[in-house]
Design an enzyme around this catalytic site. Structure first.
Site: not given
Ligand SMILES: Cc1ncc(C[n+]2csc(CCOP(=O)(O)OP(=O)(O)O)c2C)c(N)n1
Ligand SMILES: [Mg+2]
Lengths: 336, 322
Positions: A70, A93, A139
């Site tokens: 971000e 969010f 969230h």
């Molecule tokens: C700072 C932040 N940005 C975006 C999100 C939304 N979000 C939650 S999980 C996720 C994907 C995470 O991917 P990864 O790190 O590969 O973990 P996985 O879900 O594949 O285990 C996102 C974009 C968040 N929770 N926190």
């Protein structure tokens, strides 16, 4: 021609119409298309709730999935805005503001003033906020008051599909940085929305219900809670005026004061925490500017000063409701 | 690294318990009784087990939103976890946190995390504390391929080397961050390639192979404990379900998960390996299967029957009330 669409469709339509009108408008964010680099469908998501779905199919690479970074992409949207684009970046969010806040409050917010009026930063950050989805402490926050505190940022909190479309188009056309708050429980709300593009000016509150006994100043999802309470109170002979702020920066102080001068009583309803909130800010404004009109002390109805709990029963208790608001209105009416 | 028969049975029990937990949540979520966002770890169990088997009471882990497997492998109580996911007063966090915030500091589980990239800085801090207090403990951060791009993660890698922290960074690369492929979002072939830039070893392991993970984890934990030095390990793994429950997953290739389940399942591969080498008998693993199933069944029944938190809990655990 107006027809009924949802808040979600109104946001999507505003983005699509502005992208069609102005080639410099681009959309970026995590999974705003979804499917980048994967084997299956591109445009698979449109964000976690599908709000931007379909834009990639219409506008191709003007709709950009971003890595989860971000600070870099919100900052890039800000930088691109100073260099000829009109980016609409999605901070999924608002709770994630902690990761990228510097780019918004020290960078975007400051340029115009700090550079002696020479800079324009036409960037929009769209973000989801609010409790009600059992999404727990990280969230579900409101946080608009934090942005409202920062000079140089414009803060928009639409409560209806009509306002969502008109205010988002205004946000995109505006030459200053705007943070646009979409309440996640409002996405499915339906309302009359014109098909053609239109704008709603910033800093003009909407008196969504006229009344003579009590002014209820509120915003976002809470506008609907205010109407619910006002309906119930009217059968007890109490007449409430509801003022929907629409934008908390700039804030329409004139409409608030005028209304309180007419009713003589104020209750502020705000989904966020009580301290340093929109509720406390509006209360301070009215005590300073309209003290002589007040027939009773101002009441604030807010969430408590606690993080948003996960358990469904606790979250329901956390969110300010019509019963609490009715109680506060009765108190200022001297009828409790 | 030699694993005793007890270790092998323990590894299998952890992985099977996680699998049962997640498969059951998948079913229960569909009934609408579980609130909020639930991210399942099924398919990735070998990673949690392979690392956490090297950890003990001195050690801490920082987890992410997909944290059920990490929690179980670090020893969190399964009944209390289930109750937490249902938002009950018997939950591990008294029903106030939910799936995304499961934590048990007494077990060295510093918390799942709703903020992607939130964990690695905290792990640096736990490693720093272990070092300053001389506990002999290490800290390990689990995070995803998506998180590997986050500034907080890069900053933590740098800090860990600058401060010589007993810290292990585990990227669980399951191919996706939500609907976005790691092939798109990660700038290098392997996220572990970045380790060189931070002057620490970068290791890639097959996430379907418990033994490979266990070995790489053992070396990283040794390096942290004995040399007070960090390691970055990338586990190439897969998730069997959507990003969260309710994800239609149209971004995935046809039959992707079916093929993975049939050919690359970490539990199946483990069973084949230990039984063909005559280290463990099928019947012993079958017995664990049955026990894990019973445990989860009991956890679900008890969670559903438990009370929601008392209304007064809304205003507790915060320093001020108004
Ligand atoms: C700072 C932040 N940005 C975006 C999100 C939304 N979000 C939650 S999980 C996720 C994907 C995470 O991917 P990864 O790190 O590969 O973990 P996985 O879900 O594949 O285990 C996102 C974009 C968040 N929770 N926190
Ligand atoms: Mg991933």
């Amino acid at each position: 021609m107006a027809r009924k669409i949802t808040y979600q469709q109104a946001v999507n339509e505003a983005l699509a119409q502005e992208m069609a009108r102005d080639e410099t408008v681009i959309v970026m964010g995590e999974d705003v298309a979804g499917g980048s680099g994967a084997d299956g469908e591109m445009d698979a998501w449109g964000g976690p709730l599908g709000i931007t779905k379909g834009l990639y199919s219409q506008f191709g690479d003007r709709v950009m999935d971003t890595p989860i970074t971000e600070s870099a992409f919100i900052g890039a949207a800000v930088g691109a805005a100073t260099a000829g684009l009109r980016p609409v970046a999605e901070l999924m969010f608002v709770d994630f503001m902690g990761v990228c806040f510097d780019q918004m409050f020290n960078q975007a917010a400051k340029f115009r003033y700090m550079f002696g009026g020479k800079a324009e930063t036409p960037v929009v950050v769209r973000t989801m906020y609010g409790a009600g989805l059992r999404a727990a402490a990280q969230h579900s926050q409101c946080l608009y008051s934090i942005f409202t505190h920062i000079p140089g940022l414009k803060v928009v909190t639409p409560s209806t599909p009509y306002d969502a479309k008109g205010l988002l188009i205004q946000s995109i056309r505006d030459n200053d940085p705007v943070i646009f708050f979409e309440h996640k429980t409002l996405y499915t709300l339906e309302g009359d929305v014109p098909e053609e593009a239109y704008t709603i000016p910033f800093g003009e509150a909407n008196v969504t219900r006229e009344g003579s006994d009590v002014t209820i100043v509120t915003l976002g999802r809470m506008v609907h809670v205010a109407h619910e309470a006002a309906d119930a109170l009217s059968s007890d002979g109490i007449s409430c005026e509801v003022v929907d702020l629409r934008t908390t920066s700039p804030m329409d102080t004139d409409t608030i004061i005028e209304s309180v001068e007419n009713t003589g009583r104020l209750v502020v309803l705000d989904e966020s925490h009580p301290r340093c909130s929109i509720a406390s800010d509006v209360s301070a404004l009215v005590s300073q500017e309209a003290f002589d009109s007040l027939k009773a002390p101002i009441r604030m109805v807010t969430a408590p000063h606690v993080p948003v709990p996960f358990a469904d029963n606790l979250e329901d208790l956390y969110i300010p409701d019509a019963a609490q608001l009715q109680q506060a209105v009765r108190t200022v009416m001297g009828k409790d | 690294m030699q694993l005793s028969k007890d270790d092998l049975l323990r590894a299998y029990r952890i992985m099977k318990t996680v699998r049962e937990f997640e498969e059951r949540l998948h079913v229960e979520f569909a009934t609408g009784e579980i609130p909020g966002f639930v991210h399942l770890y099924a398919g990735e169990e070998a990673s949690a087990a392979g690392f956490c088997m090297h950890l003990d009471g001195r050690d801490k882990i920082a987890s992410n939103h997909r944290g059920h497997g990490h929690s179980i492998a670090k020893g969190c109580d399964v009944h209390a976890m289930m109750a937490e996911i249902y938002g009950r007063e018997t939950g591990l966090c008294a029903g106030k946190g939910g799936s995304m915030h499961i934590a048990d500091l007494s077990m060295g589980m510093m918390g799942a995390n709703g903020i992607v990239g939130g964990g690695p800085p905290l792990a640096c801090g736990a490693a720093l504390a272990a070092k300053k207090l001389g506990t002999g403990g290490v800290a390990l951060a689990f995070f995803g391929d998506g998180a590997s791009n986050q500034g907080t993660v890069m900053e933590s890698l740098n800090l860990a080397t600058v401060w010589n922290l007993p810290c292990i960074f585990v990227v669980e690369n399951n191919g996706y961050a939500e609907a976005t492929s790691s092939k798109y979002s990660v700038s290098c072939d392997d996220a572990a390639d970045r380790a060189g830039a931070f002057n620490m070893p970068g290791v890639v392991v097959d996430g379907h192979d418990f033994f490979a993970i266990h070995e790489a984890g053992g070396e990283a934990v040794r390096r942290a404990r004995e040399d007070s030095a960090p390691t970055l390990i990338e586990v190439k793994t897969n998730r069997y379900y959507g990003h969260f429950e309710g994800d239609a997953q149209t971004y995935r290739g046809k039959d992707e998960v079916k093929n993975l389940r049939a050919n690359r399942d970490c539990l199946d591969l483990f069973r084949a390996r230990v039984t063909s080498a005559d280290l463990v008998e099928d019947a012993e693993l079958d017995a664990i299967d049955g026990e894990a199933g019973d445990l989860i069944e009991d956890a679900v029944i008890k969670a559903k029957a438990a009370s929601r938190p008392a209304a007064s809990e809304l205003l507790t655990d915060v320093y001020i009330s108004y």
